[in-house]
Motif scaffolding. Structure first.
Motif, PDB file in Angstrom:
ATOM      1  N   GLN A 193     -62.928  60.280 -11.340  1.00 24.77           N
ATOM      2  CA  GLN A 193     -62.640  57.683 -10.326  1.00 24.77           C
ATOM      3  C   GLN A 193     -64.178  56.888 -11.323  1.00 24.77           C
ATOM      4  N   SER A 250     -55.453  59.551 -12.198  1.00 22.86           N
ATOM      5  CA  SER A 250     -54.589  58.611 -10.935  1.00 22.86           C
ATOM      6  C   SER A 250     -54.311  60.360 -10.539  1.00 22.86           C
ATOM      7  N   ASN A 251     -53.091  60.969 -11.291  1.00 23.03           N
ATOM      8  CA  ASN A 251     -52.769  62.180 -11.273  1.00 23.03           C
ATOM      9  C   ASN A 251     -53.562  63.034 -10.363  1.00 23.03           C
ATOM     10  N   LEU A 265     -56.504  63.032  -9.032  1.00 18.53           N
ATOM     11  CA  LEU A 265     -57.217  62.657  -7.783  1.00 18.53           C
ATOM     12  C   LEU A 265     -56.147  62.131  -6.400  1.00 18.53           C
ATOM     13  N   SER A 266     -54.912  61.949  -7.102  1.00 22.37           N
ATOM     14  CA  SER A 266     -54.325  61.717  -5.613  1.00 22.37           C
ATOM     15  C   SER A 266     -52.124  62.264  -6.506  1.00 22.37           C
ATOM     16  N   GLY A 267     -52.421  62.828  -6.914  1.00 19.20           N
ATOM     17  CA  GLY A 267     -50.970  63.195  -7.778  1.00 19.20           C
ATOM     18  C   GLY A 267     -50.139  62.273  -8.344  1.00 19.20           C
ATOM     19  N   SER A 287     -47.563  59.549  -8.530  1.00 16.40           N
ATOM     20  CA  SER A 287     -47.598  57.850  -8.018  1.00 16.40           C
ATOM     21  C   SER A 287     -46.565  57.055  -8.972  1.00 16.40           C
ATOM     22  N   LYS A 310     -48.810  67.351  -8.723  1.00 20.22           N
ATOM     23  CA  LYS A 310     -49.434  66.680  -9.214  1.00 20.22           C
ATOM     24  C   LYS A 310     -49.572  68.283 -10.673  1.00 20.22           C
TER      25      LYS A 310
END
Length: 535
Positions: free
Chosen positions: A215, A399-400, A402-404, A406, A433
């Protein structure tokens, strides 16, 4: 601005005197605050002294030789033992363990308060630049050696014999220094090579990425993007030439000025061009590039193992000088021991110590060779430290994680890929992911090849079992391809016909090689330092 900060080095070094490793030998030539710290210009000049040598350009690039995508042949340069896993405390290879600039920065930070500044913003900016240099040196040591002593300006050599702080303690110290710098530093640098907000954020981003603080790394990468100062260079190869020093993609580069504070680049070219082949790419790197249809070589019908350089991601030819290509009014031949005219080939891997042992040479910082005007010992070569593509690929990776998948991840990848004409990411194929992680890692590997990132990546990346990627890719033989050149073939990508491979050396990587050994000479001078496990 084209003003070069190293114009002032000679004057600054007269102020700084000589600073040896602070924890090794206490410097007795300390500055006198009563005579030195009087004006704002004194602080500015001392800051330039903090910059001097803070990044050794060649050393920055050598790190790829300590990975699977590069090789360093000359043992005296100190990188071969790191690459082949034979490093020891007595023979640690090239060492990054140094407190020289840390002590300079601490001296500035302590004494700048003696100066009455009329411009408080200028004072804060000088302090912030010093903090970034300080944090960068600690970051290098903490990442490669684990916990190291966090020092103050000790009064004598005995007091300087400090024990190691924990890795977490040093990391927290680094983060605090970077965050303080980001808050006070100017948005734009006063001159090329000076640290401004983008570079401070880039250090925040890279250090957090390396330590897995996703993050924090993502926030820093987005903040770089939000500055609106940087953008991808439409010509990928431009940043690595003398003409491209002011590329809008470059966030920070090491500054050199011919005949004043210049840089050797003789370590890069191959033997016939007058170079030393000190650092060379490996065939492993070539194998990583996708085909120009966006598929890997294992997946694509466009791949021909006899002609492995054909139909590849355009970055391959902008990163690697490959056999068969047009080069210096001739054809680059590293495969045939004897040339068509019957003479011995000076670039054949075993022809001379200075011939590339991998049969490949870096194109980055070398091509076009004529830019150096036949002088490889005094150049204004400026190696890139941070560039905007790193922010985009950090956004994709973190970002991947953390959240997969997008739009944010795909768009960042597409921007980097399409800059060189590669297809957009296949959303249907890379829809998880795990599959995206594989693509992002490959993309990062080829985008930054030849820029010194790979060793850090393969020790921080883990496989599904939790094992470092380095434990797989760095164990076993390092090979070069063998074959011949067809001079009658008009297509440079098809001139090399590869018939097999030949071993260069055996390599090994044990789990304890995640960290480097603290040089035994350093421990001898400071017995409170405990050696890393395995050494």
């Amino acid at each position: 601005m084209r003003k070069n900060i190293f114009i002032y080095i000679s004057a600054v070094l007269m102020l700084c005197c000589s600073c040896s490793d602070f924890l090794d030998t206490y410097p007795y030539d300390a500055l006198s605050p009563a005579t030195t710290w009087k004006t704002e210009d004194d602080a500015e000049k001392f800051l330039i002294g903090c910059y001097d040598g803070w990044i050794w350009g060649e050393g920055f690039l050598y790190w790829d030789c300590a990975s699977d995508i590069g090789f360093s042949y000359h043992t005296h340069e100190g990188w071969r033992v790191i690459g082949d896993g034979t490093l020891t405390a007595a023979n640690p290879g090239s060492s990054s363990y140094s407190y020289t600039r840390i002590r300079r920065c601490l001296t500035l930070l302590e004494n700048i308060e003696l100066i009455p500044f009329t411009d408080e913003k200028r004072k804060k900016d000088i302090i912030a630049q010093a903090r970034v240099i300080l944090a960068y040196d600690y970051f290098k040591m903490n990442f490669w050696y684990g916990g190291v002593p966090v020092i103050s300006l000790f009064k004598d050599a005995e007091e300087a014999k400090a024990p190691r702080n924990t890795e977490a303690e040093v990391k927290d110290y680094i983060y605090k220094e970077i965050d303080a710098a980001v808050a006070d530093i100017n948005d734009r640098p006063a001159a090329r090579g000076r640290i401004a907000k983008g570079a401070a954020l880039a250090l925040k981003m890279r250090s957090a990425l390396y330590w897995g603080d996703n993050q924090r790394a993502l926030d820093a990468a987005k903040a770089i993007k939000a500055l609106g100062i940087y953008k991808l260079d439409p010509n990928y190869a431009n940043m690595f030439t003398l003409a491209g020093v002011d590329s809008e993609e470059i966030i920070l580069s090491v500054q050199h000025l011919k005949n004043l504070k210049d840089e050797w680049m003789v370590t890069l070219p191959n033997n016939a061009d007058g170079g030393w082949s000190s650092m060379t790419p490996s065939q492993n790197l070539v194998d990583m590039y996708e085909m120009n249809d966006g598929l890997t070589k294992e997946e694509s019908s466009a791949y021909d193992p006899a002609h492995p350089y054909k139909n590849r991601d355009p970055r391959m030819a902008m990163t690697v000088l490959y056999p068969g290509q047009d080069w210096q009014s001739s054809i680059l031949n590293t495969l045939d021991e004897v040339l068509p005219n019957g003479s011995k080939n000076p670039n054949f891997p075993t022809a001379a110590d200075n011939a590339s042992k991998t049969g490949l040479t870096w194109s980055k910082y070398v091509a076009p060779l004529e830019q150096y005007e036949n002088d490889f010992y005094s150049t204004s070569l400026c190696q890139v430290v941070f560039r905007y593509a790193e922010a985009l690929l950090t956004i994709a990776e973190t970002s991947n994680e953390l959240s997969g998948p997008s739009d944010e991840v795909y768009e960042a990848l597409d921007e980097v890929r399409q800059r060189v004409g590669m297809p957009a990411v296949d959303r249907a194929k890379y829809n998880s992911k795990e599959t995206l992680r594989e693509l992002i890692r490959r993309e990062r590997s080829v985008e930054f090849a030849g820029e010194g990132h790979r060793r850090a990546d393969i020790v921080r990346w883990k496989d599904a079992s939790g094992k470092m990627i380095a434990e797989t890719v760095m164990n076993g033989p390092l090979n070069r391809v063998v074959g011949t050149i067809n001079y009658a073939e008009p297509d440079p990508y098809s001139r090399a016909t590869i018939t097999g491979v030949e071993k260069i050396e055996d390599r090994k990587f044990a789990s304890h090689n995640r960290y480097l050994p603290i040089p035994q000479t350093t421990i001898d001078k400071n017995p409170q330092l405990k050696q890393n496990d395995g050494y």
